[in-house]
Write an enzyme that holds these catalytic residues in place. Structure first.
Site, short mmCIF file in Angstrom:
data_model
loop_
_atom_site.label_atom_id
_atom_site.label_comp_id
_atom_site.label_asym_id
_atom_site.label_seq_id
_atom_site.Cartn_x
_atom_site.Cartn_y
_atom_site.Cartn_z
N LYS A 23 0.84 -1.20 0.00
CA LYS A 23 0.00 0.00 0.00
C LYS A 23 0.88 1.26 0.00
O LYS A 23 0.67 2.18 -0.79
CB LYS A 23 -0.87 -0.03 1.26
CG LYS A 23 -1.98 0.97 1.30
CD LYS A 23 -2.74 0.88 2.63
CE LYS A 23 -3.37 -0.49 2.83
NZ LYS A 23 -4.18 -0.55 4.07
N LYS B 134 2.04 -4.05 11.02
CA LYS B 134 0.66 -4.17 11.52
C LYS B 134 0.68 -4.80 12.90
O LYS B 134 1.56 -5.60 13.21
CB LYS B 134 -0.17 -5.06 10.60
CG LYS B 134 -1.66 -4.85 10.73
CD LYS B 134 -2.06 -3.56 10.05
CE LYS B 134 -3.54 -3.43 9.83
NZ LYS B 134 -3.78 -2.49 8.72
N ASP C 87 -6.85 1.01 13.32
CA ASP C 87 -7.36 0.00 12.38
C ASP C 87 -8.72 -0.43 12.93
O ASP C 87 -9.35 0.34 13.66
CB ASP C 87 -6.34 -1.15 12.25
CG ASP C 87 -6.59 -2.01 11.02
OD1 ASP C 87 -6.22 -1.60 9.91
OD2 ASP C 87 -7.17 -3.11 11.15
N THR D 229 -9.26 7.73 5.10
CA THR D 229 -9.42 6.44 4.41
C THR D 229 -10.63 6.52 3.48
O THR D 229 -10.55 6.16 2.30
CB THR D 229 -9.61 5.30 5.44
OG1 THR D 229 -8.53 5.36 6.38
CG2 THR D 229 -9.63 3.94 4.76
N SER E 10 -1.76 9.62 7.38
CA SER E 10 -0.90 9.28 8.52
C SER E 10 0.52 9.77 8.26
O SER E 10 1.20 10.27 9.16
CB SER E 10 -0.86 7.76 8.73
OG SER E 10 -1.92 7.35 9.55
N1 GLU Z 1 -5.01 0.81 9.39
C1 GLU Z 1 -4.98 1.64 8.21
C2 GLU Z 1 -4.64 0.79 7.00
O1 GLU Z 1 -4.88 -0.40 6.99
C3 GLU Z 1 -4.10 2.87 8.37
C4 GLU Z 1 -2.64 2.61 8.59
C5 GLU Z 1 -1.85 3.87 8.95
O2 GLU Z 1 -2.40 4.94 8.92
O3 GLU Z 1 -0.66 3.69 9.25
O4 GLU Z 1 -4.21 1.28 5.99
#
Ligand code: GLU
Length: 420
Positions: free
Chosen positions: A100, A112, A152, A196, A354
């Site tokens: 990503k 994660k 998340d 998001t 972020s």
């Molecule tokens: N949990 C979100 C994702 O899956 C955001 C991750 C972040 O902002 O570091 O992309």
């Protein structure tokens, strides 16, 4: 040993992530050693920690932090609180974060975390103690230059605030850059909470434009009414889309004429969306198969599989959730001509803002919401265009093209560091 034939789908997210890497790597003809490195996380920490619950008893929780690859930069990715968290899921989610970040060109690798718990059944005090204890358990491997967590599934800005505070106390100085998605007052970024969903909506607009379809009047079904699904519903409705179905973990509601979103949001906050009206309740899995223009899976993994992919009628699937579609379903949808905007592109807006939050923390200089949203739009549109044109060139799906862009970036960084 004989390869087992894939008659029954393998729903292990870690295995799925590995297959996705292999597919894109073979199109790019990447060296085997590069693929071998990327098929495993670099570091995984598994922790258990005791927490005093409100009833006076001690409960032992289990959690994980996976850091996939840090060739491009420090690892980055959310922390999930959910009863179904598994180590393989967290590993897969950390891999998806690497790809990503690569799609949008952020200077991060993927990470994660997850804690096996059910925040819906915990008091605020219990939630705070679990959040602080988990940060204490992982604090040695995270940090603004190491690994930067974020929200998340079922984690919130308040939880980020507690975790930032615990980390800062352990280090003896204020350290806002250790975590993103914080409340504004302690270094959060304007626009992060909506990012998001906003990024996902930008991707949907690009896809509609590509297909020569209008946004106004497009019908939408949204699975999941958390941070991503709920805000996506609101933003799409503002653009003139017709939100006809939404669901949360309790069930789904549908009105072919369009739902009254303000009412759904009120019910979500104060009681239960199913109180929208008995005649509007549909079986939850039926939401995915409704005759709509746009389907937004915004909940959990593996909801679109070989069992339901051929029943899907939407022409665009925008993956606000991580990992909602299995490789078998991907093949069916590609064959049917459904445009699947993959998670690593569709929900990249969250980690993009972020990144903006982390940059602001490091500079100690804060931007306006217009500035954040403007930069997000540029990042998403550039990424969408790059992925779409590579997919056209290789006659492949958007997911594979998105992986190819990322794999190339990460493998170049590994080469530049002399790892391969
Ligand atoms: N949990 C979100 C994702 O899956 C955001 C991750 C972040 O902002 O570091 O992309």
């Amino acid at each position: 040993m004989l390869e087992t034939t894939v008659t029954e789908e393998n729903l292990n997210p870690f295995k799925i992530a590995q297959r996705q890497i292999e597919k894109a790597a073979s199109l790019l003809q990447l060296p085997e050693e590069v693929v071998e490195i990327l098929k495993q996380p670099k570091r995984v920490l598994s922790v258990t920690f005791p927490v005093k619950m409100d009833n006076g008893k001690v409960k032992v929780f289990e959690g994980y932090r996976s850091q996939h690859n840090d060739a491009v930069g420090p690892t980055k990715g959310g922390i999930r609180f959910h009863p179904d968290v598994t180590l393989d899921e967290v590993k897969a989610l950390s891999m998806w974060m690497s790809f990503k970040c690569g799609v949008v060109g952020l200077p991060y690798g993927g990470g994660k975390g997850g804690v096996i718990c059910d925040p819906r059944e915990m008091s605020k005090g219990e939630l705070e103690r679990v959040s602080r204890a988990f940060m204490e358990a992982i604090h040695e491997i995270v940090g603004p230059e190491k690994d930067i967590p974020a929200p998340d599934v079922y984690t919130t800005p308040q939880i980020m605030g507690w975790m930032m505070d615990t980390y800062s106390r352990l280090r003896g100085h204020n350290s806002p850059g250790v975590i993103t998605g914080k409340p504004l007052i302690i270094g959060g970024s304007k626009g992060r909470n909506e990012a998001t969903a906003r990024g996902c909506v930008f991707a949907i607009q690009d896809a509609l434009h590509d297909m020569g379809k209008a946004t106004e009047g497009a019908t939408v079904a949204i699975q999941g009414f958390g941070n991503a699904g709920r805000i996506a519903a609101r933003l799409l409705a503002e653009l003139g889309c017709n939100i006809v179905a939404v669901s949360d973990s309790r069930g789904a509601i549908y009105d072919p004429e369009g739902l009254d979103l303000a009412k759904v949001e009120r019910l979500k906050d104060h009681s239960n969306i199913l109180e929208y009206g008995d005649s509007h309740i549909i079986p939850a899995n039926q939401l995915l198969e409704l005759d709509v223009d746009i389907l937004v899976p915004a909940a959990l993994e593996n909801v679109i599989t070989s069992h339901n992919a051929s029943q899907i009628k939407a022409s665009i699937i925008a993956e606000a959730a991580n990992g909602p579609t299995t490789p078998e379903a991907d093949a069916i949808l590609f064959e049917k001509g459904v445009k699947v905007i993959p998670d690593i592109l569709a929900n990249a807006g969250g980690v993009t803002v972020s990144y903006f939050e982390w940059v602001q923390n490091l500079m100690n200089y804060y931007w306006s919401e217009e500035e954040v949203n403007g930069k997000l739009k540029v990042a998403m549109s550039d990424a969408y265009r790059a992925v779409q044109s590579l997919a056209t060139r290789y006659k492949t799906d958007l997911r594979t093209a998105a992986y190819m862009i990322s794999l190339e970036r990460i493998s170049k960084a590994m080469e530049a560091r002399g790892w391969v």
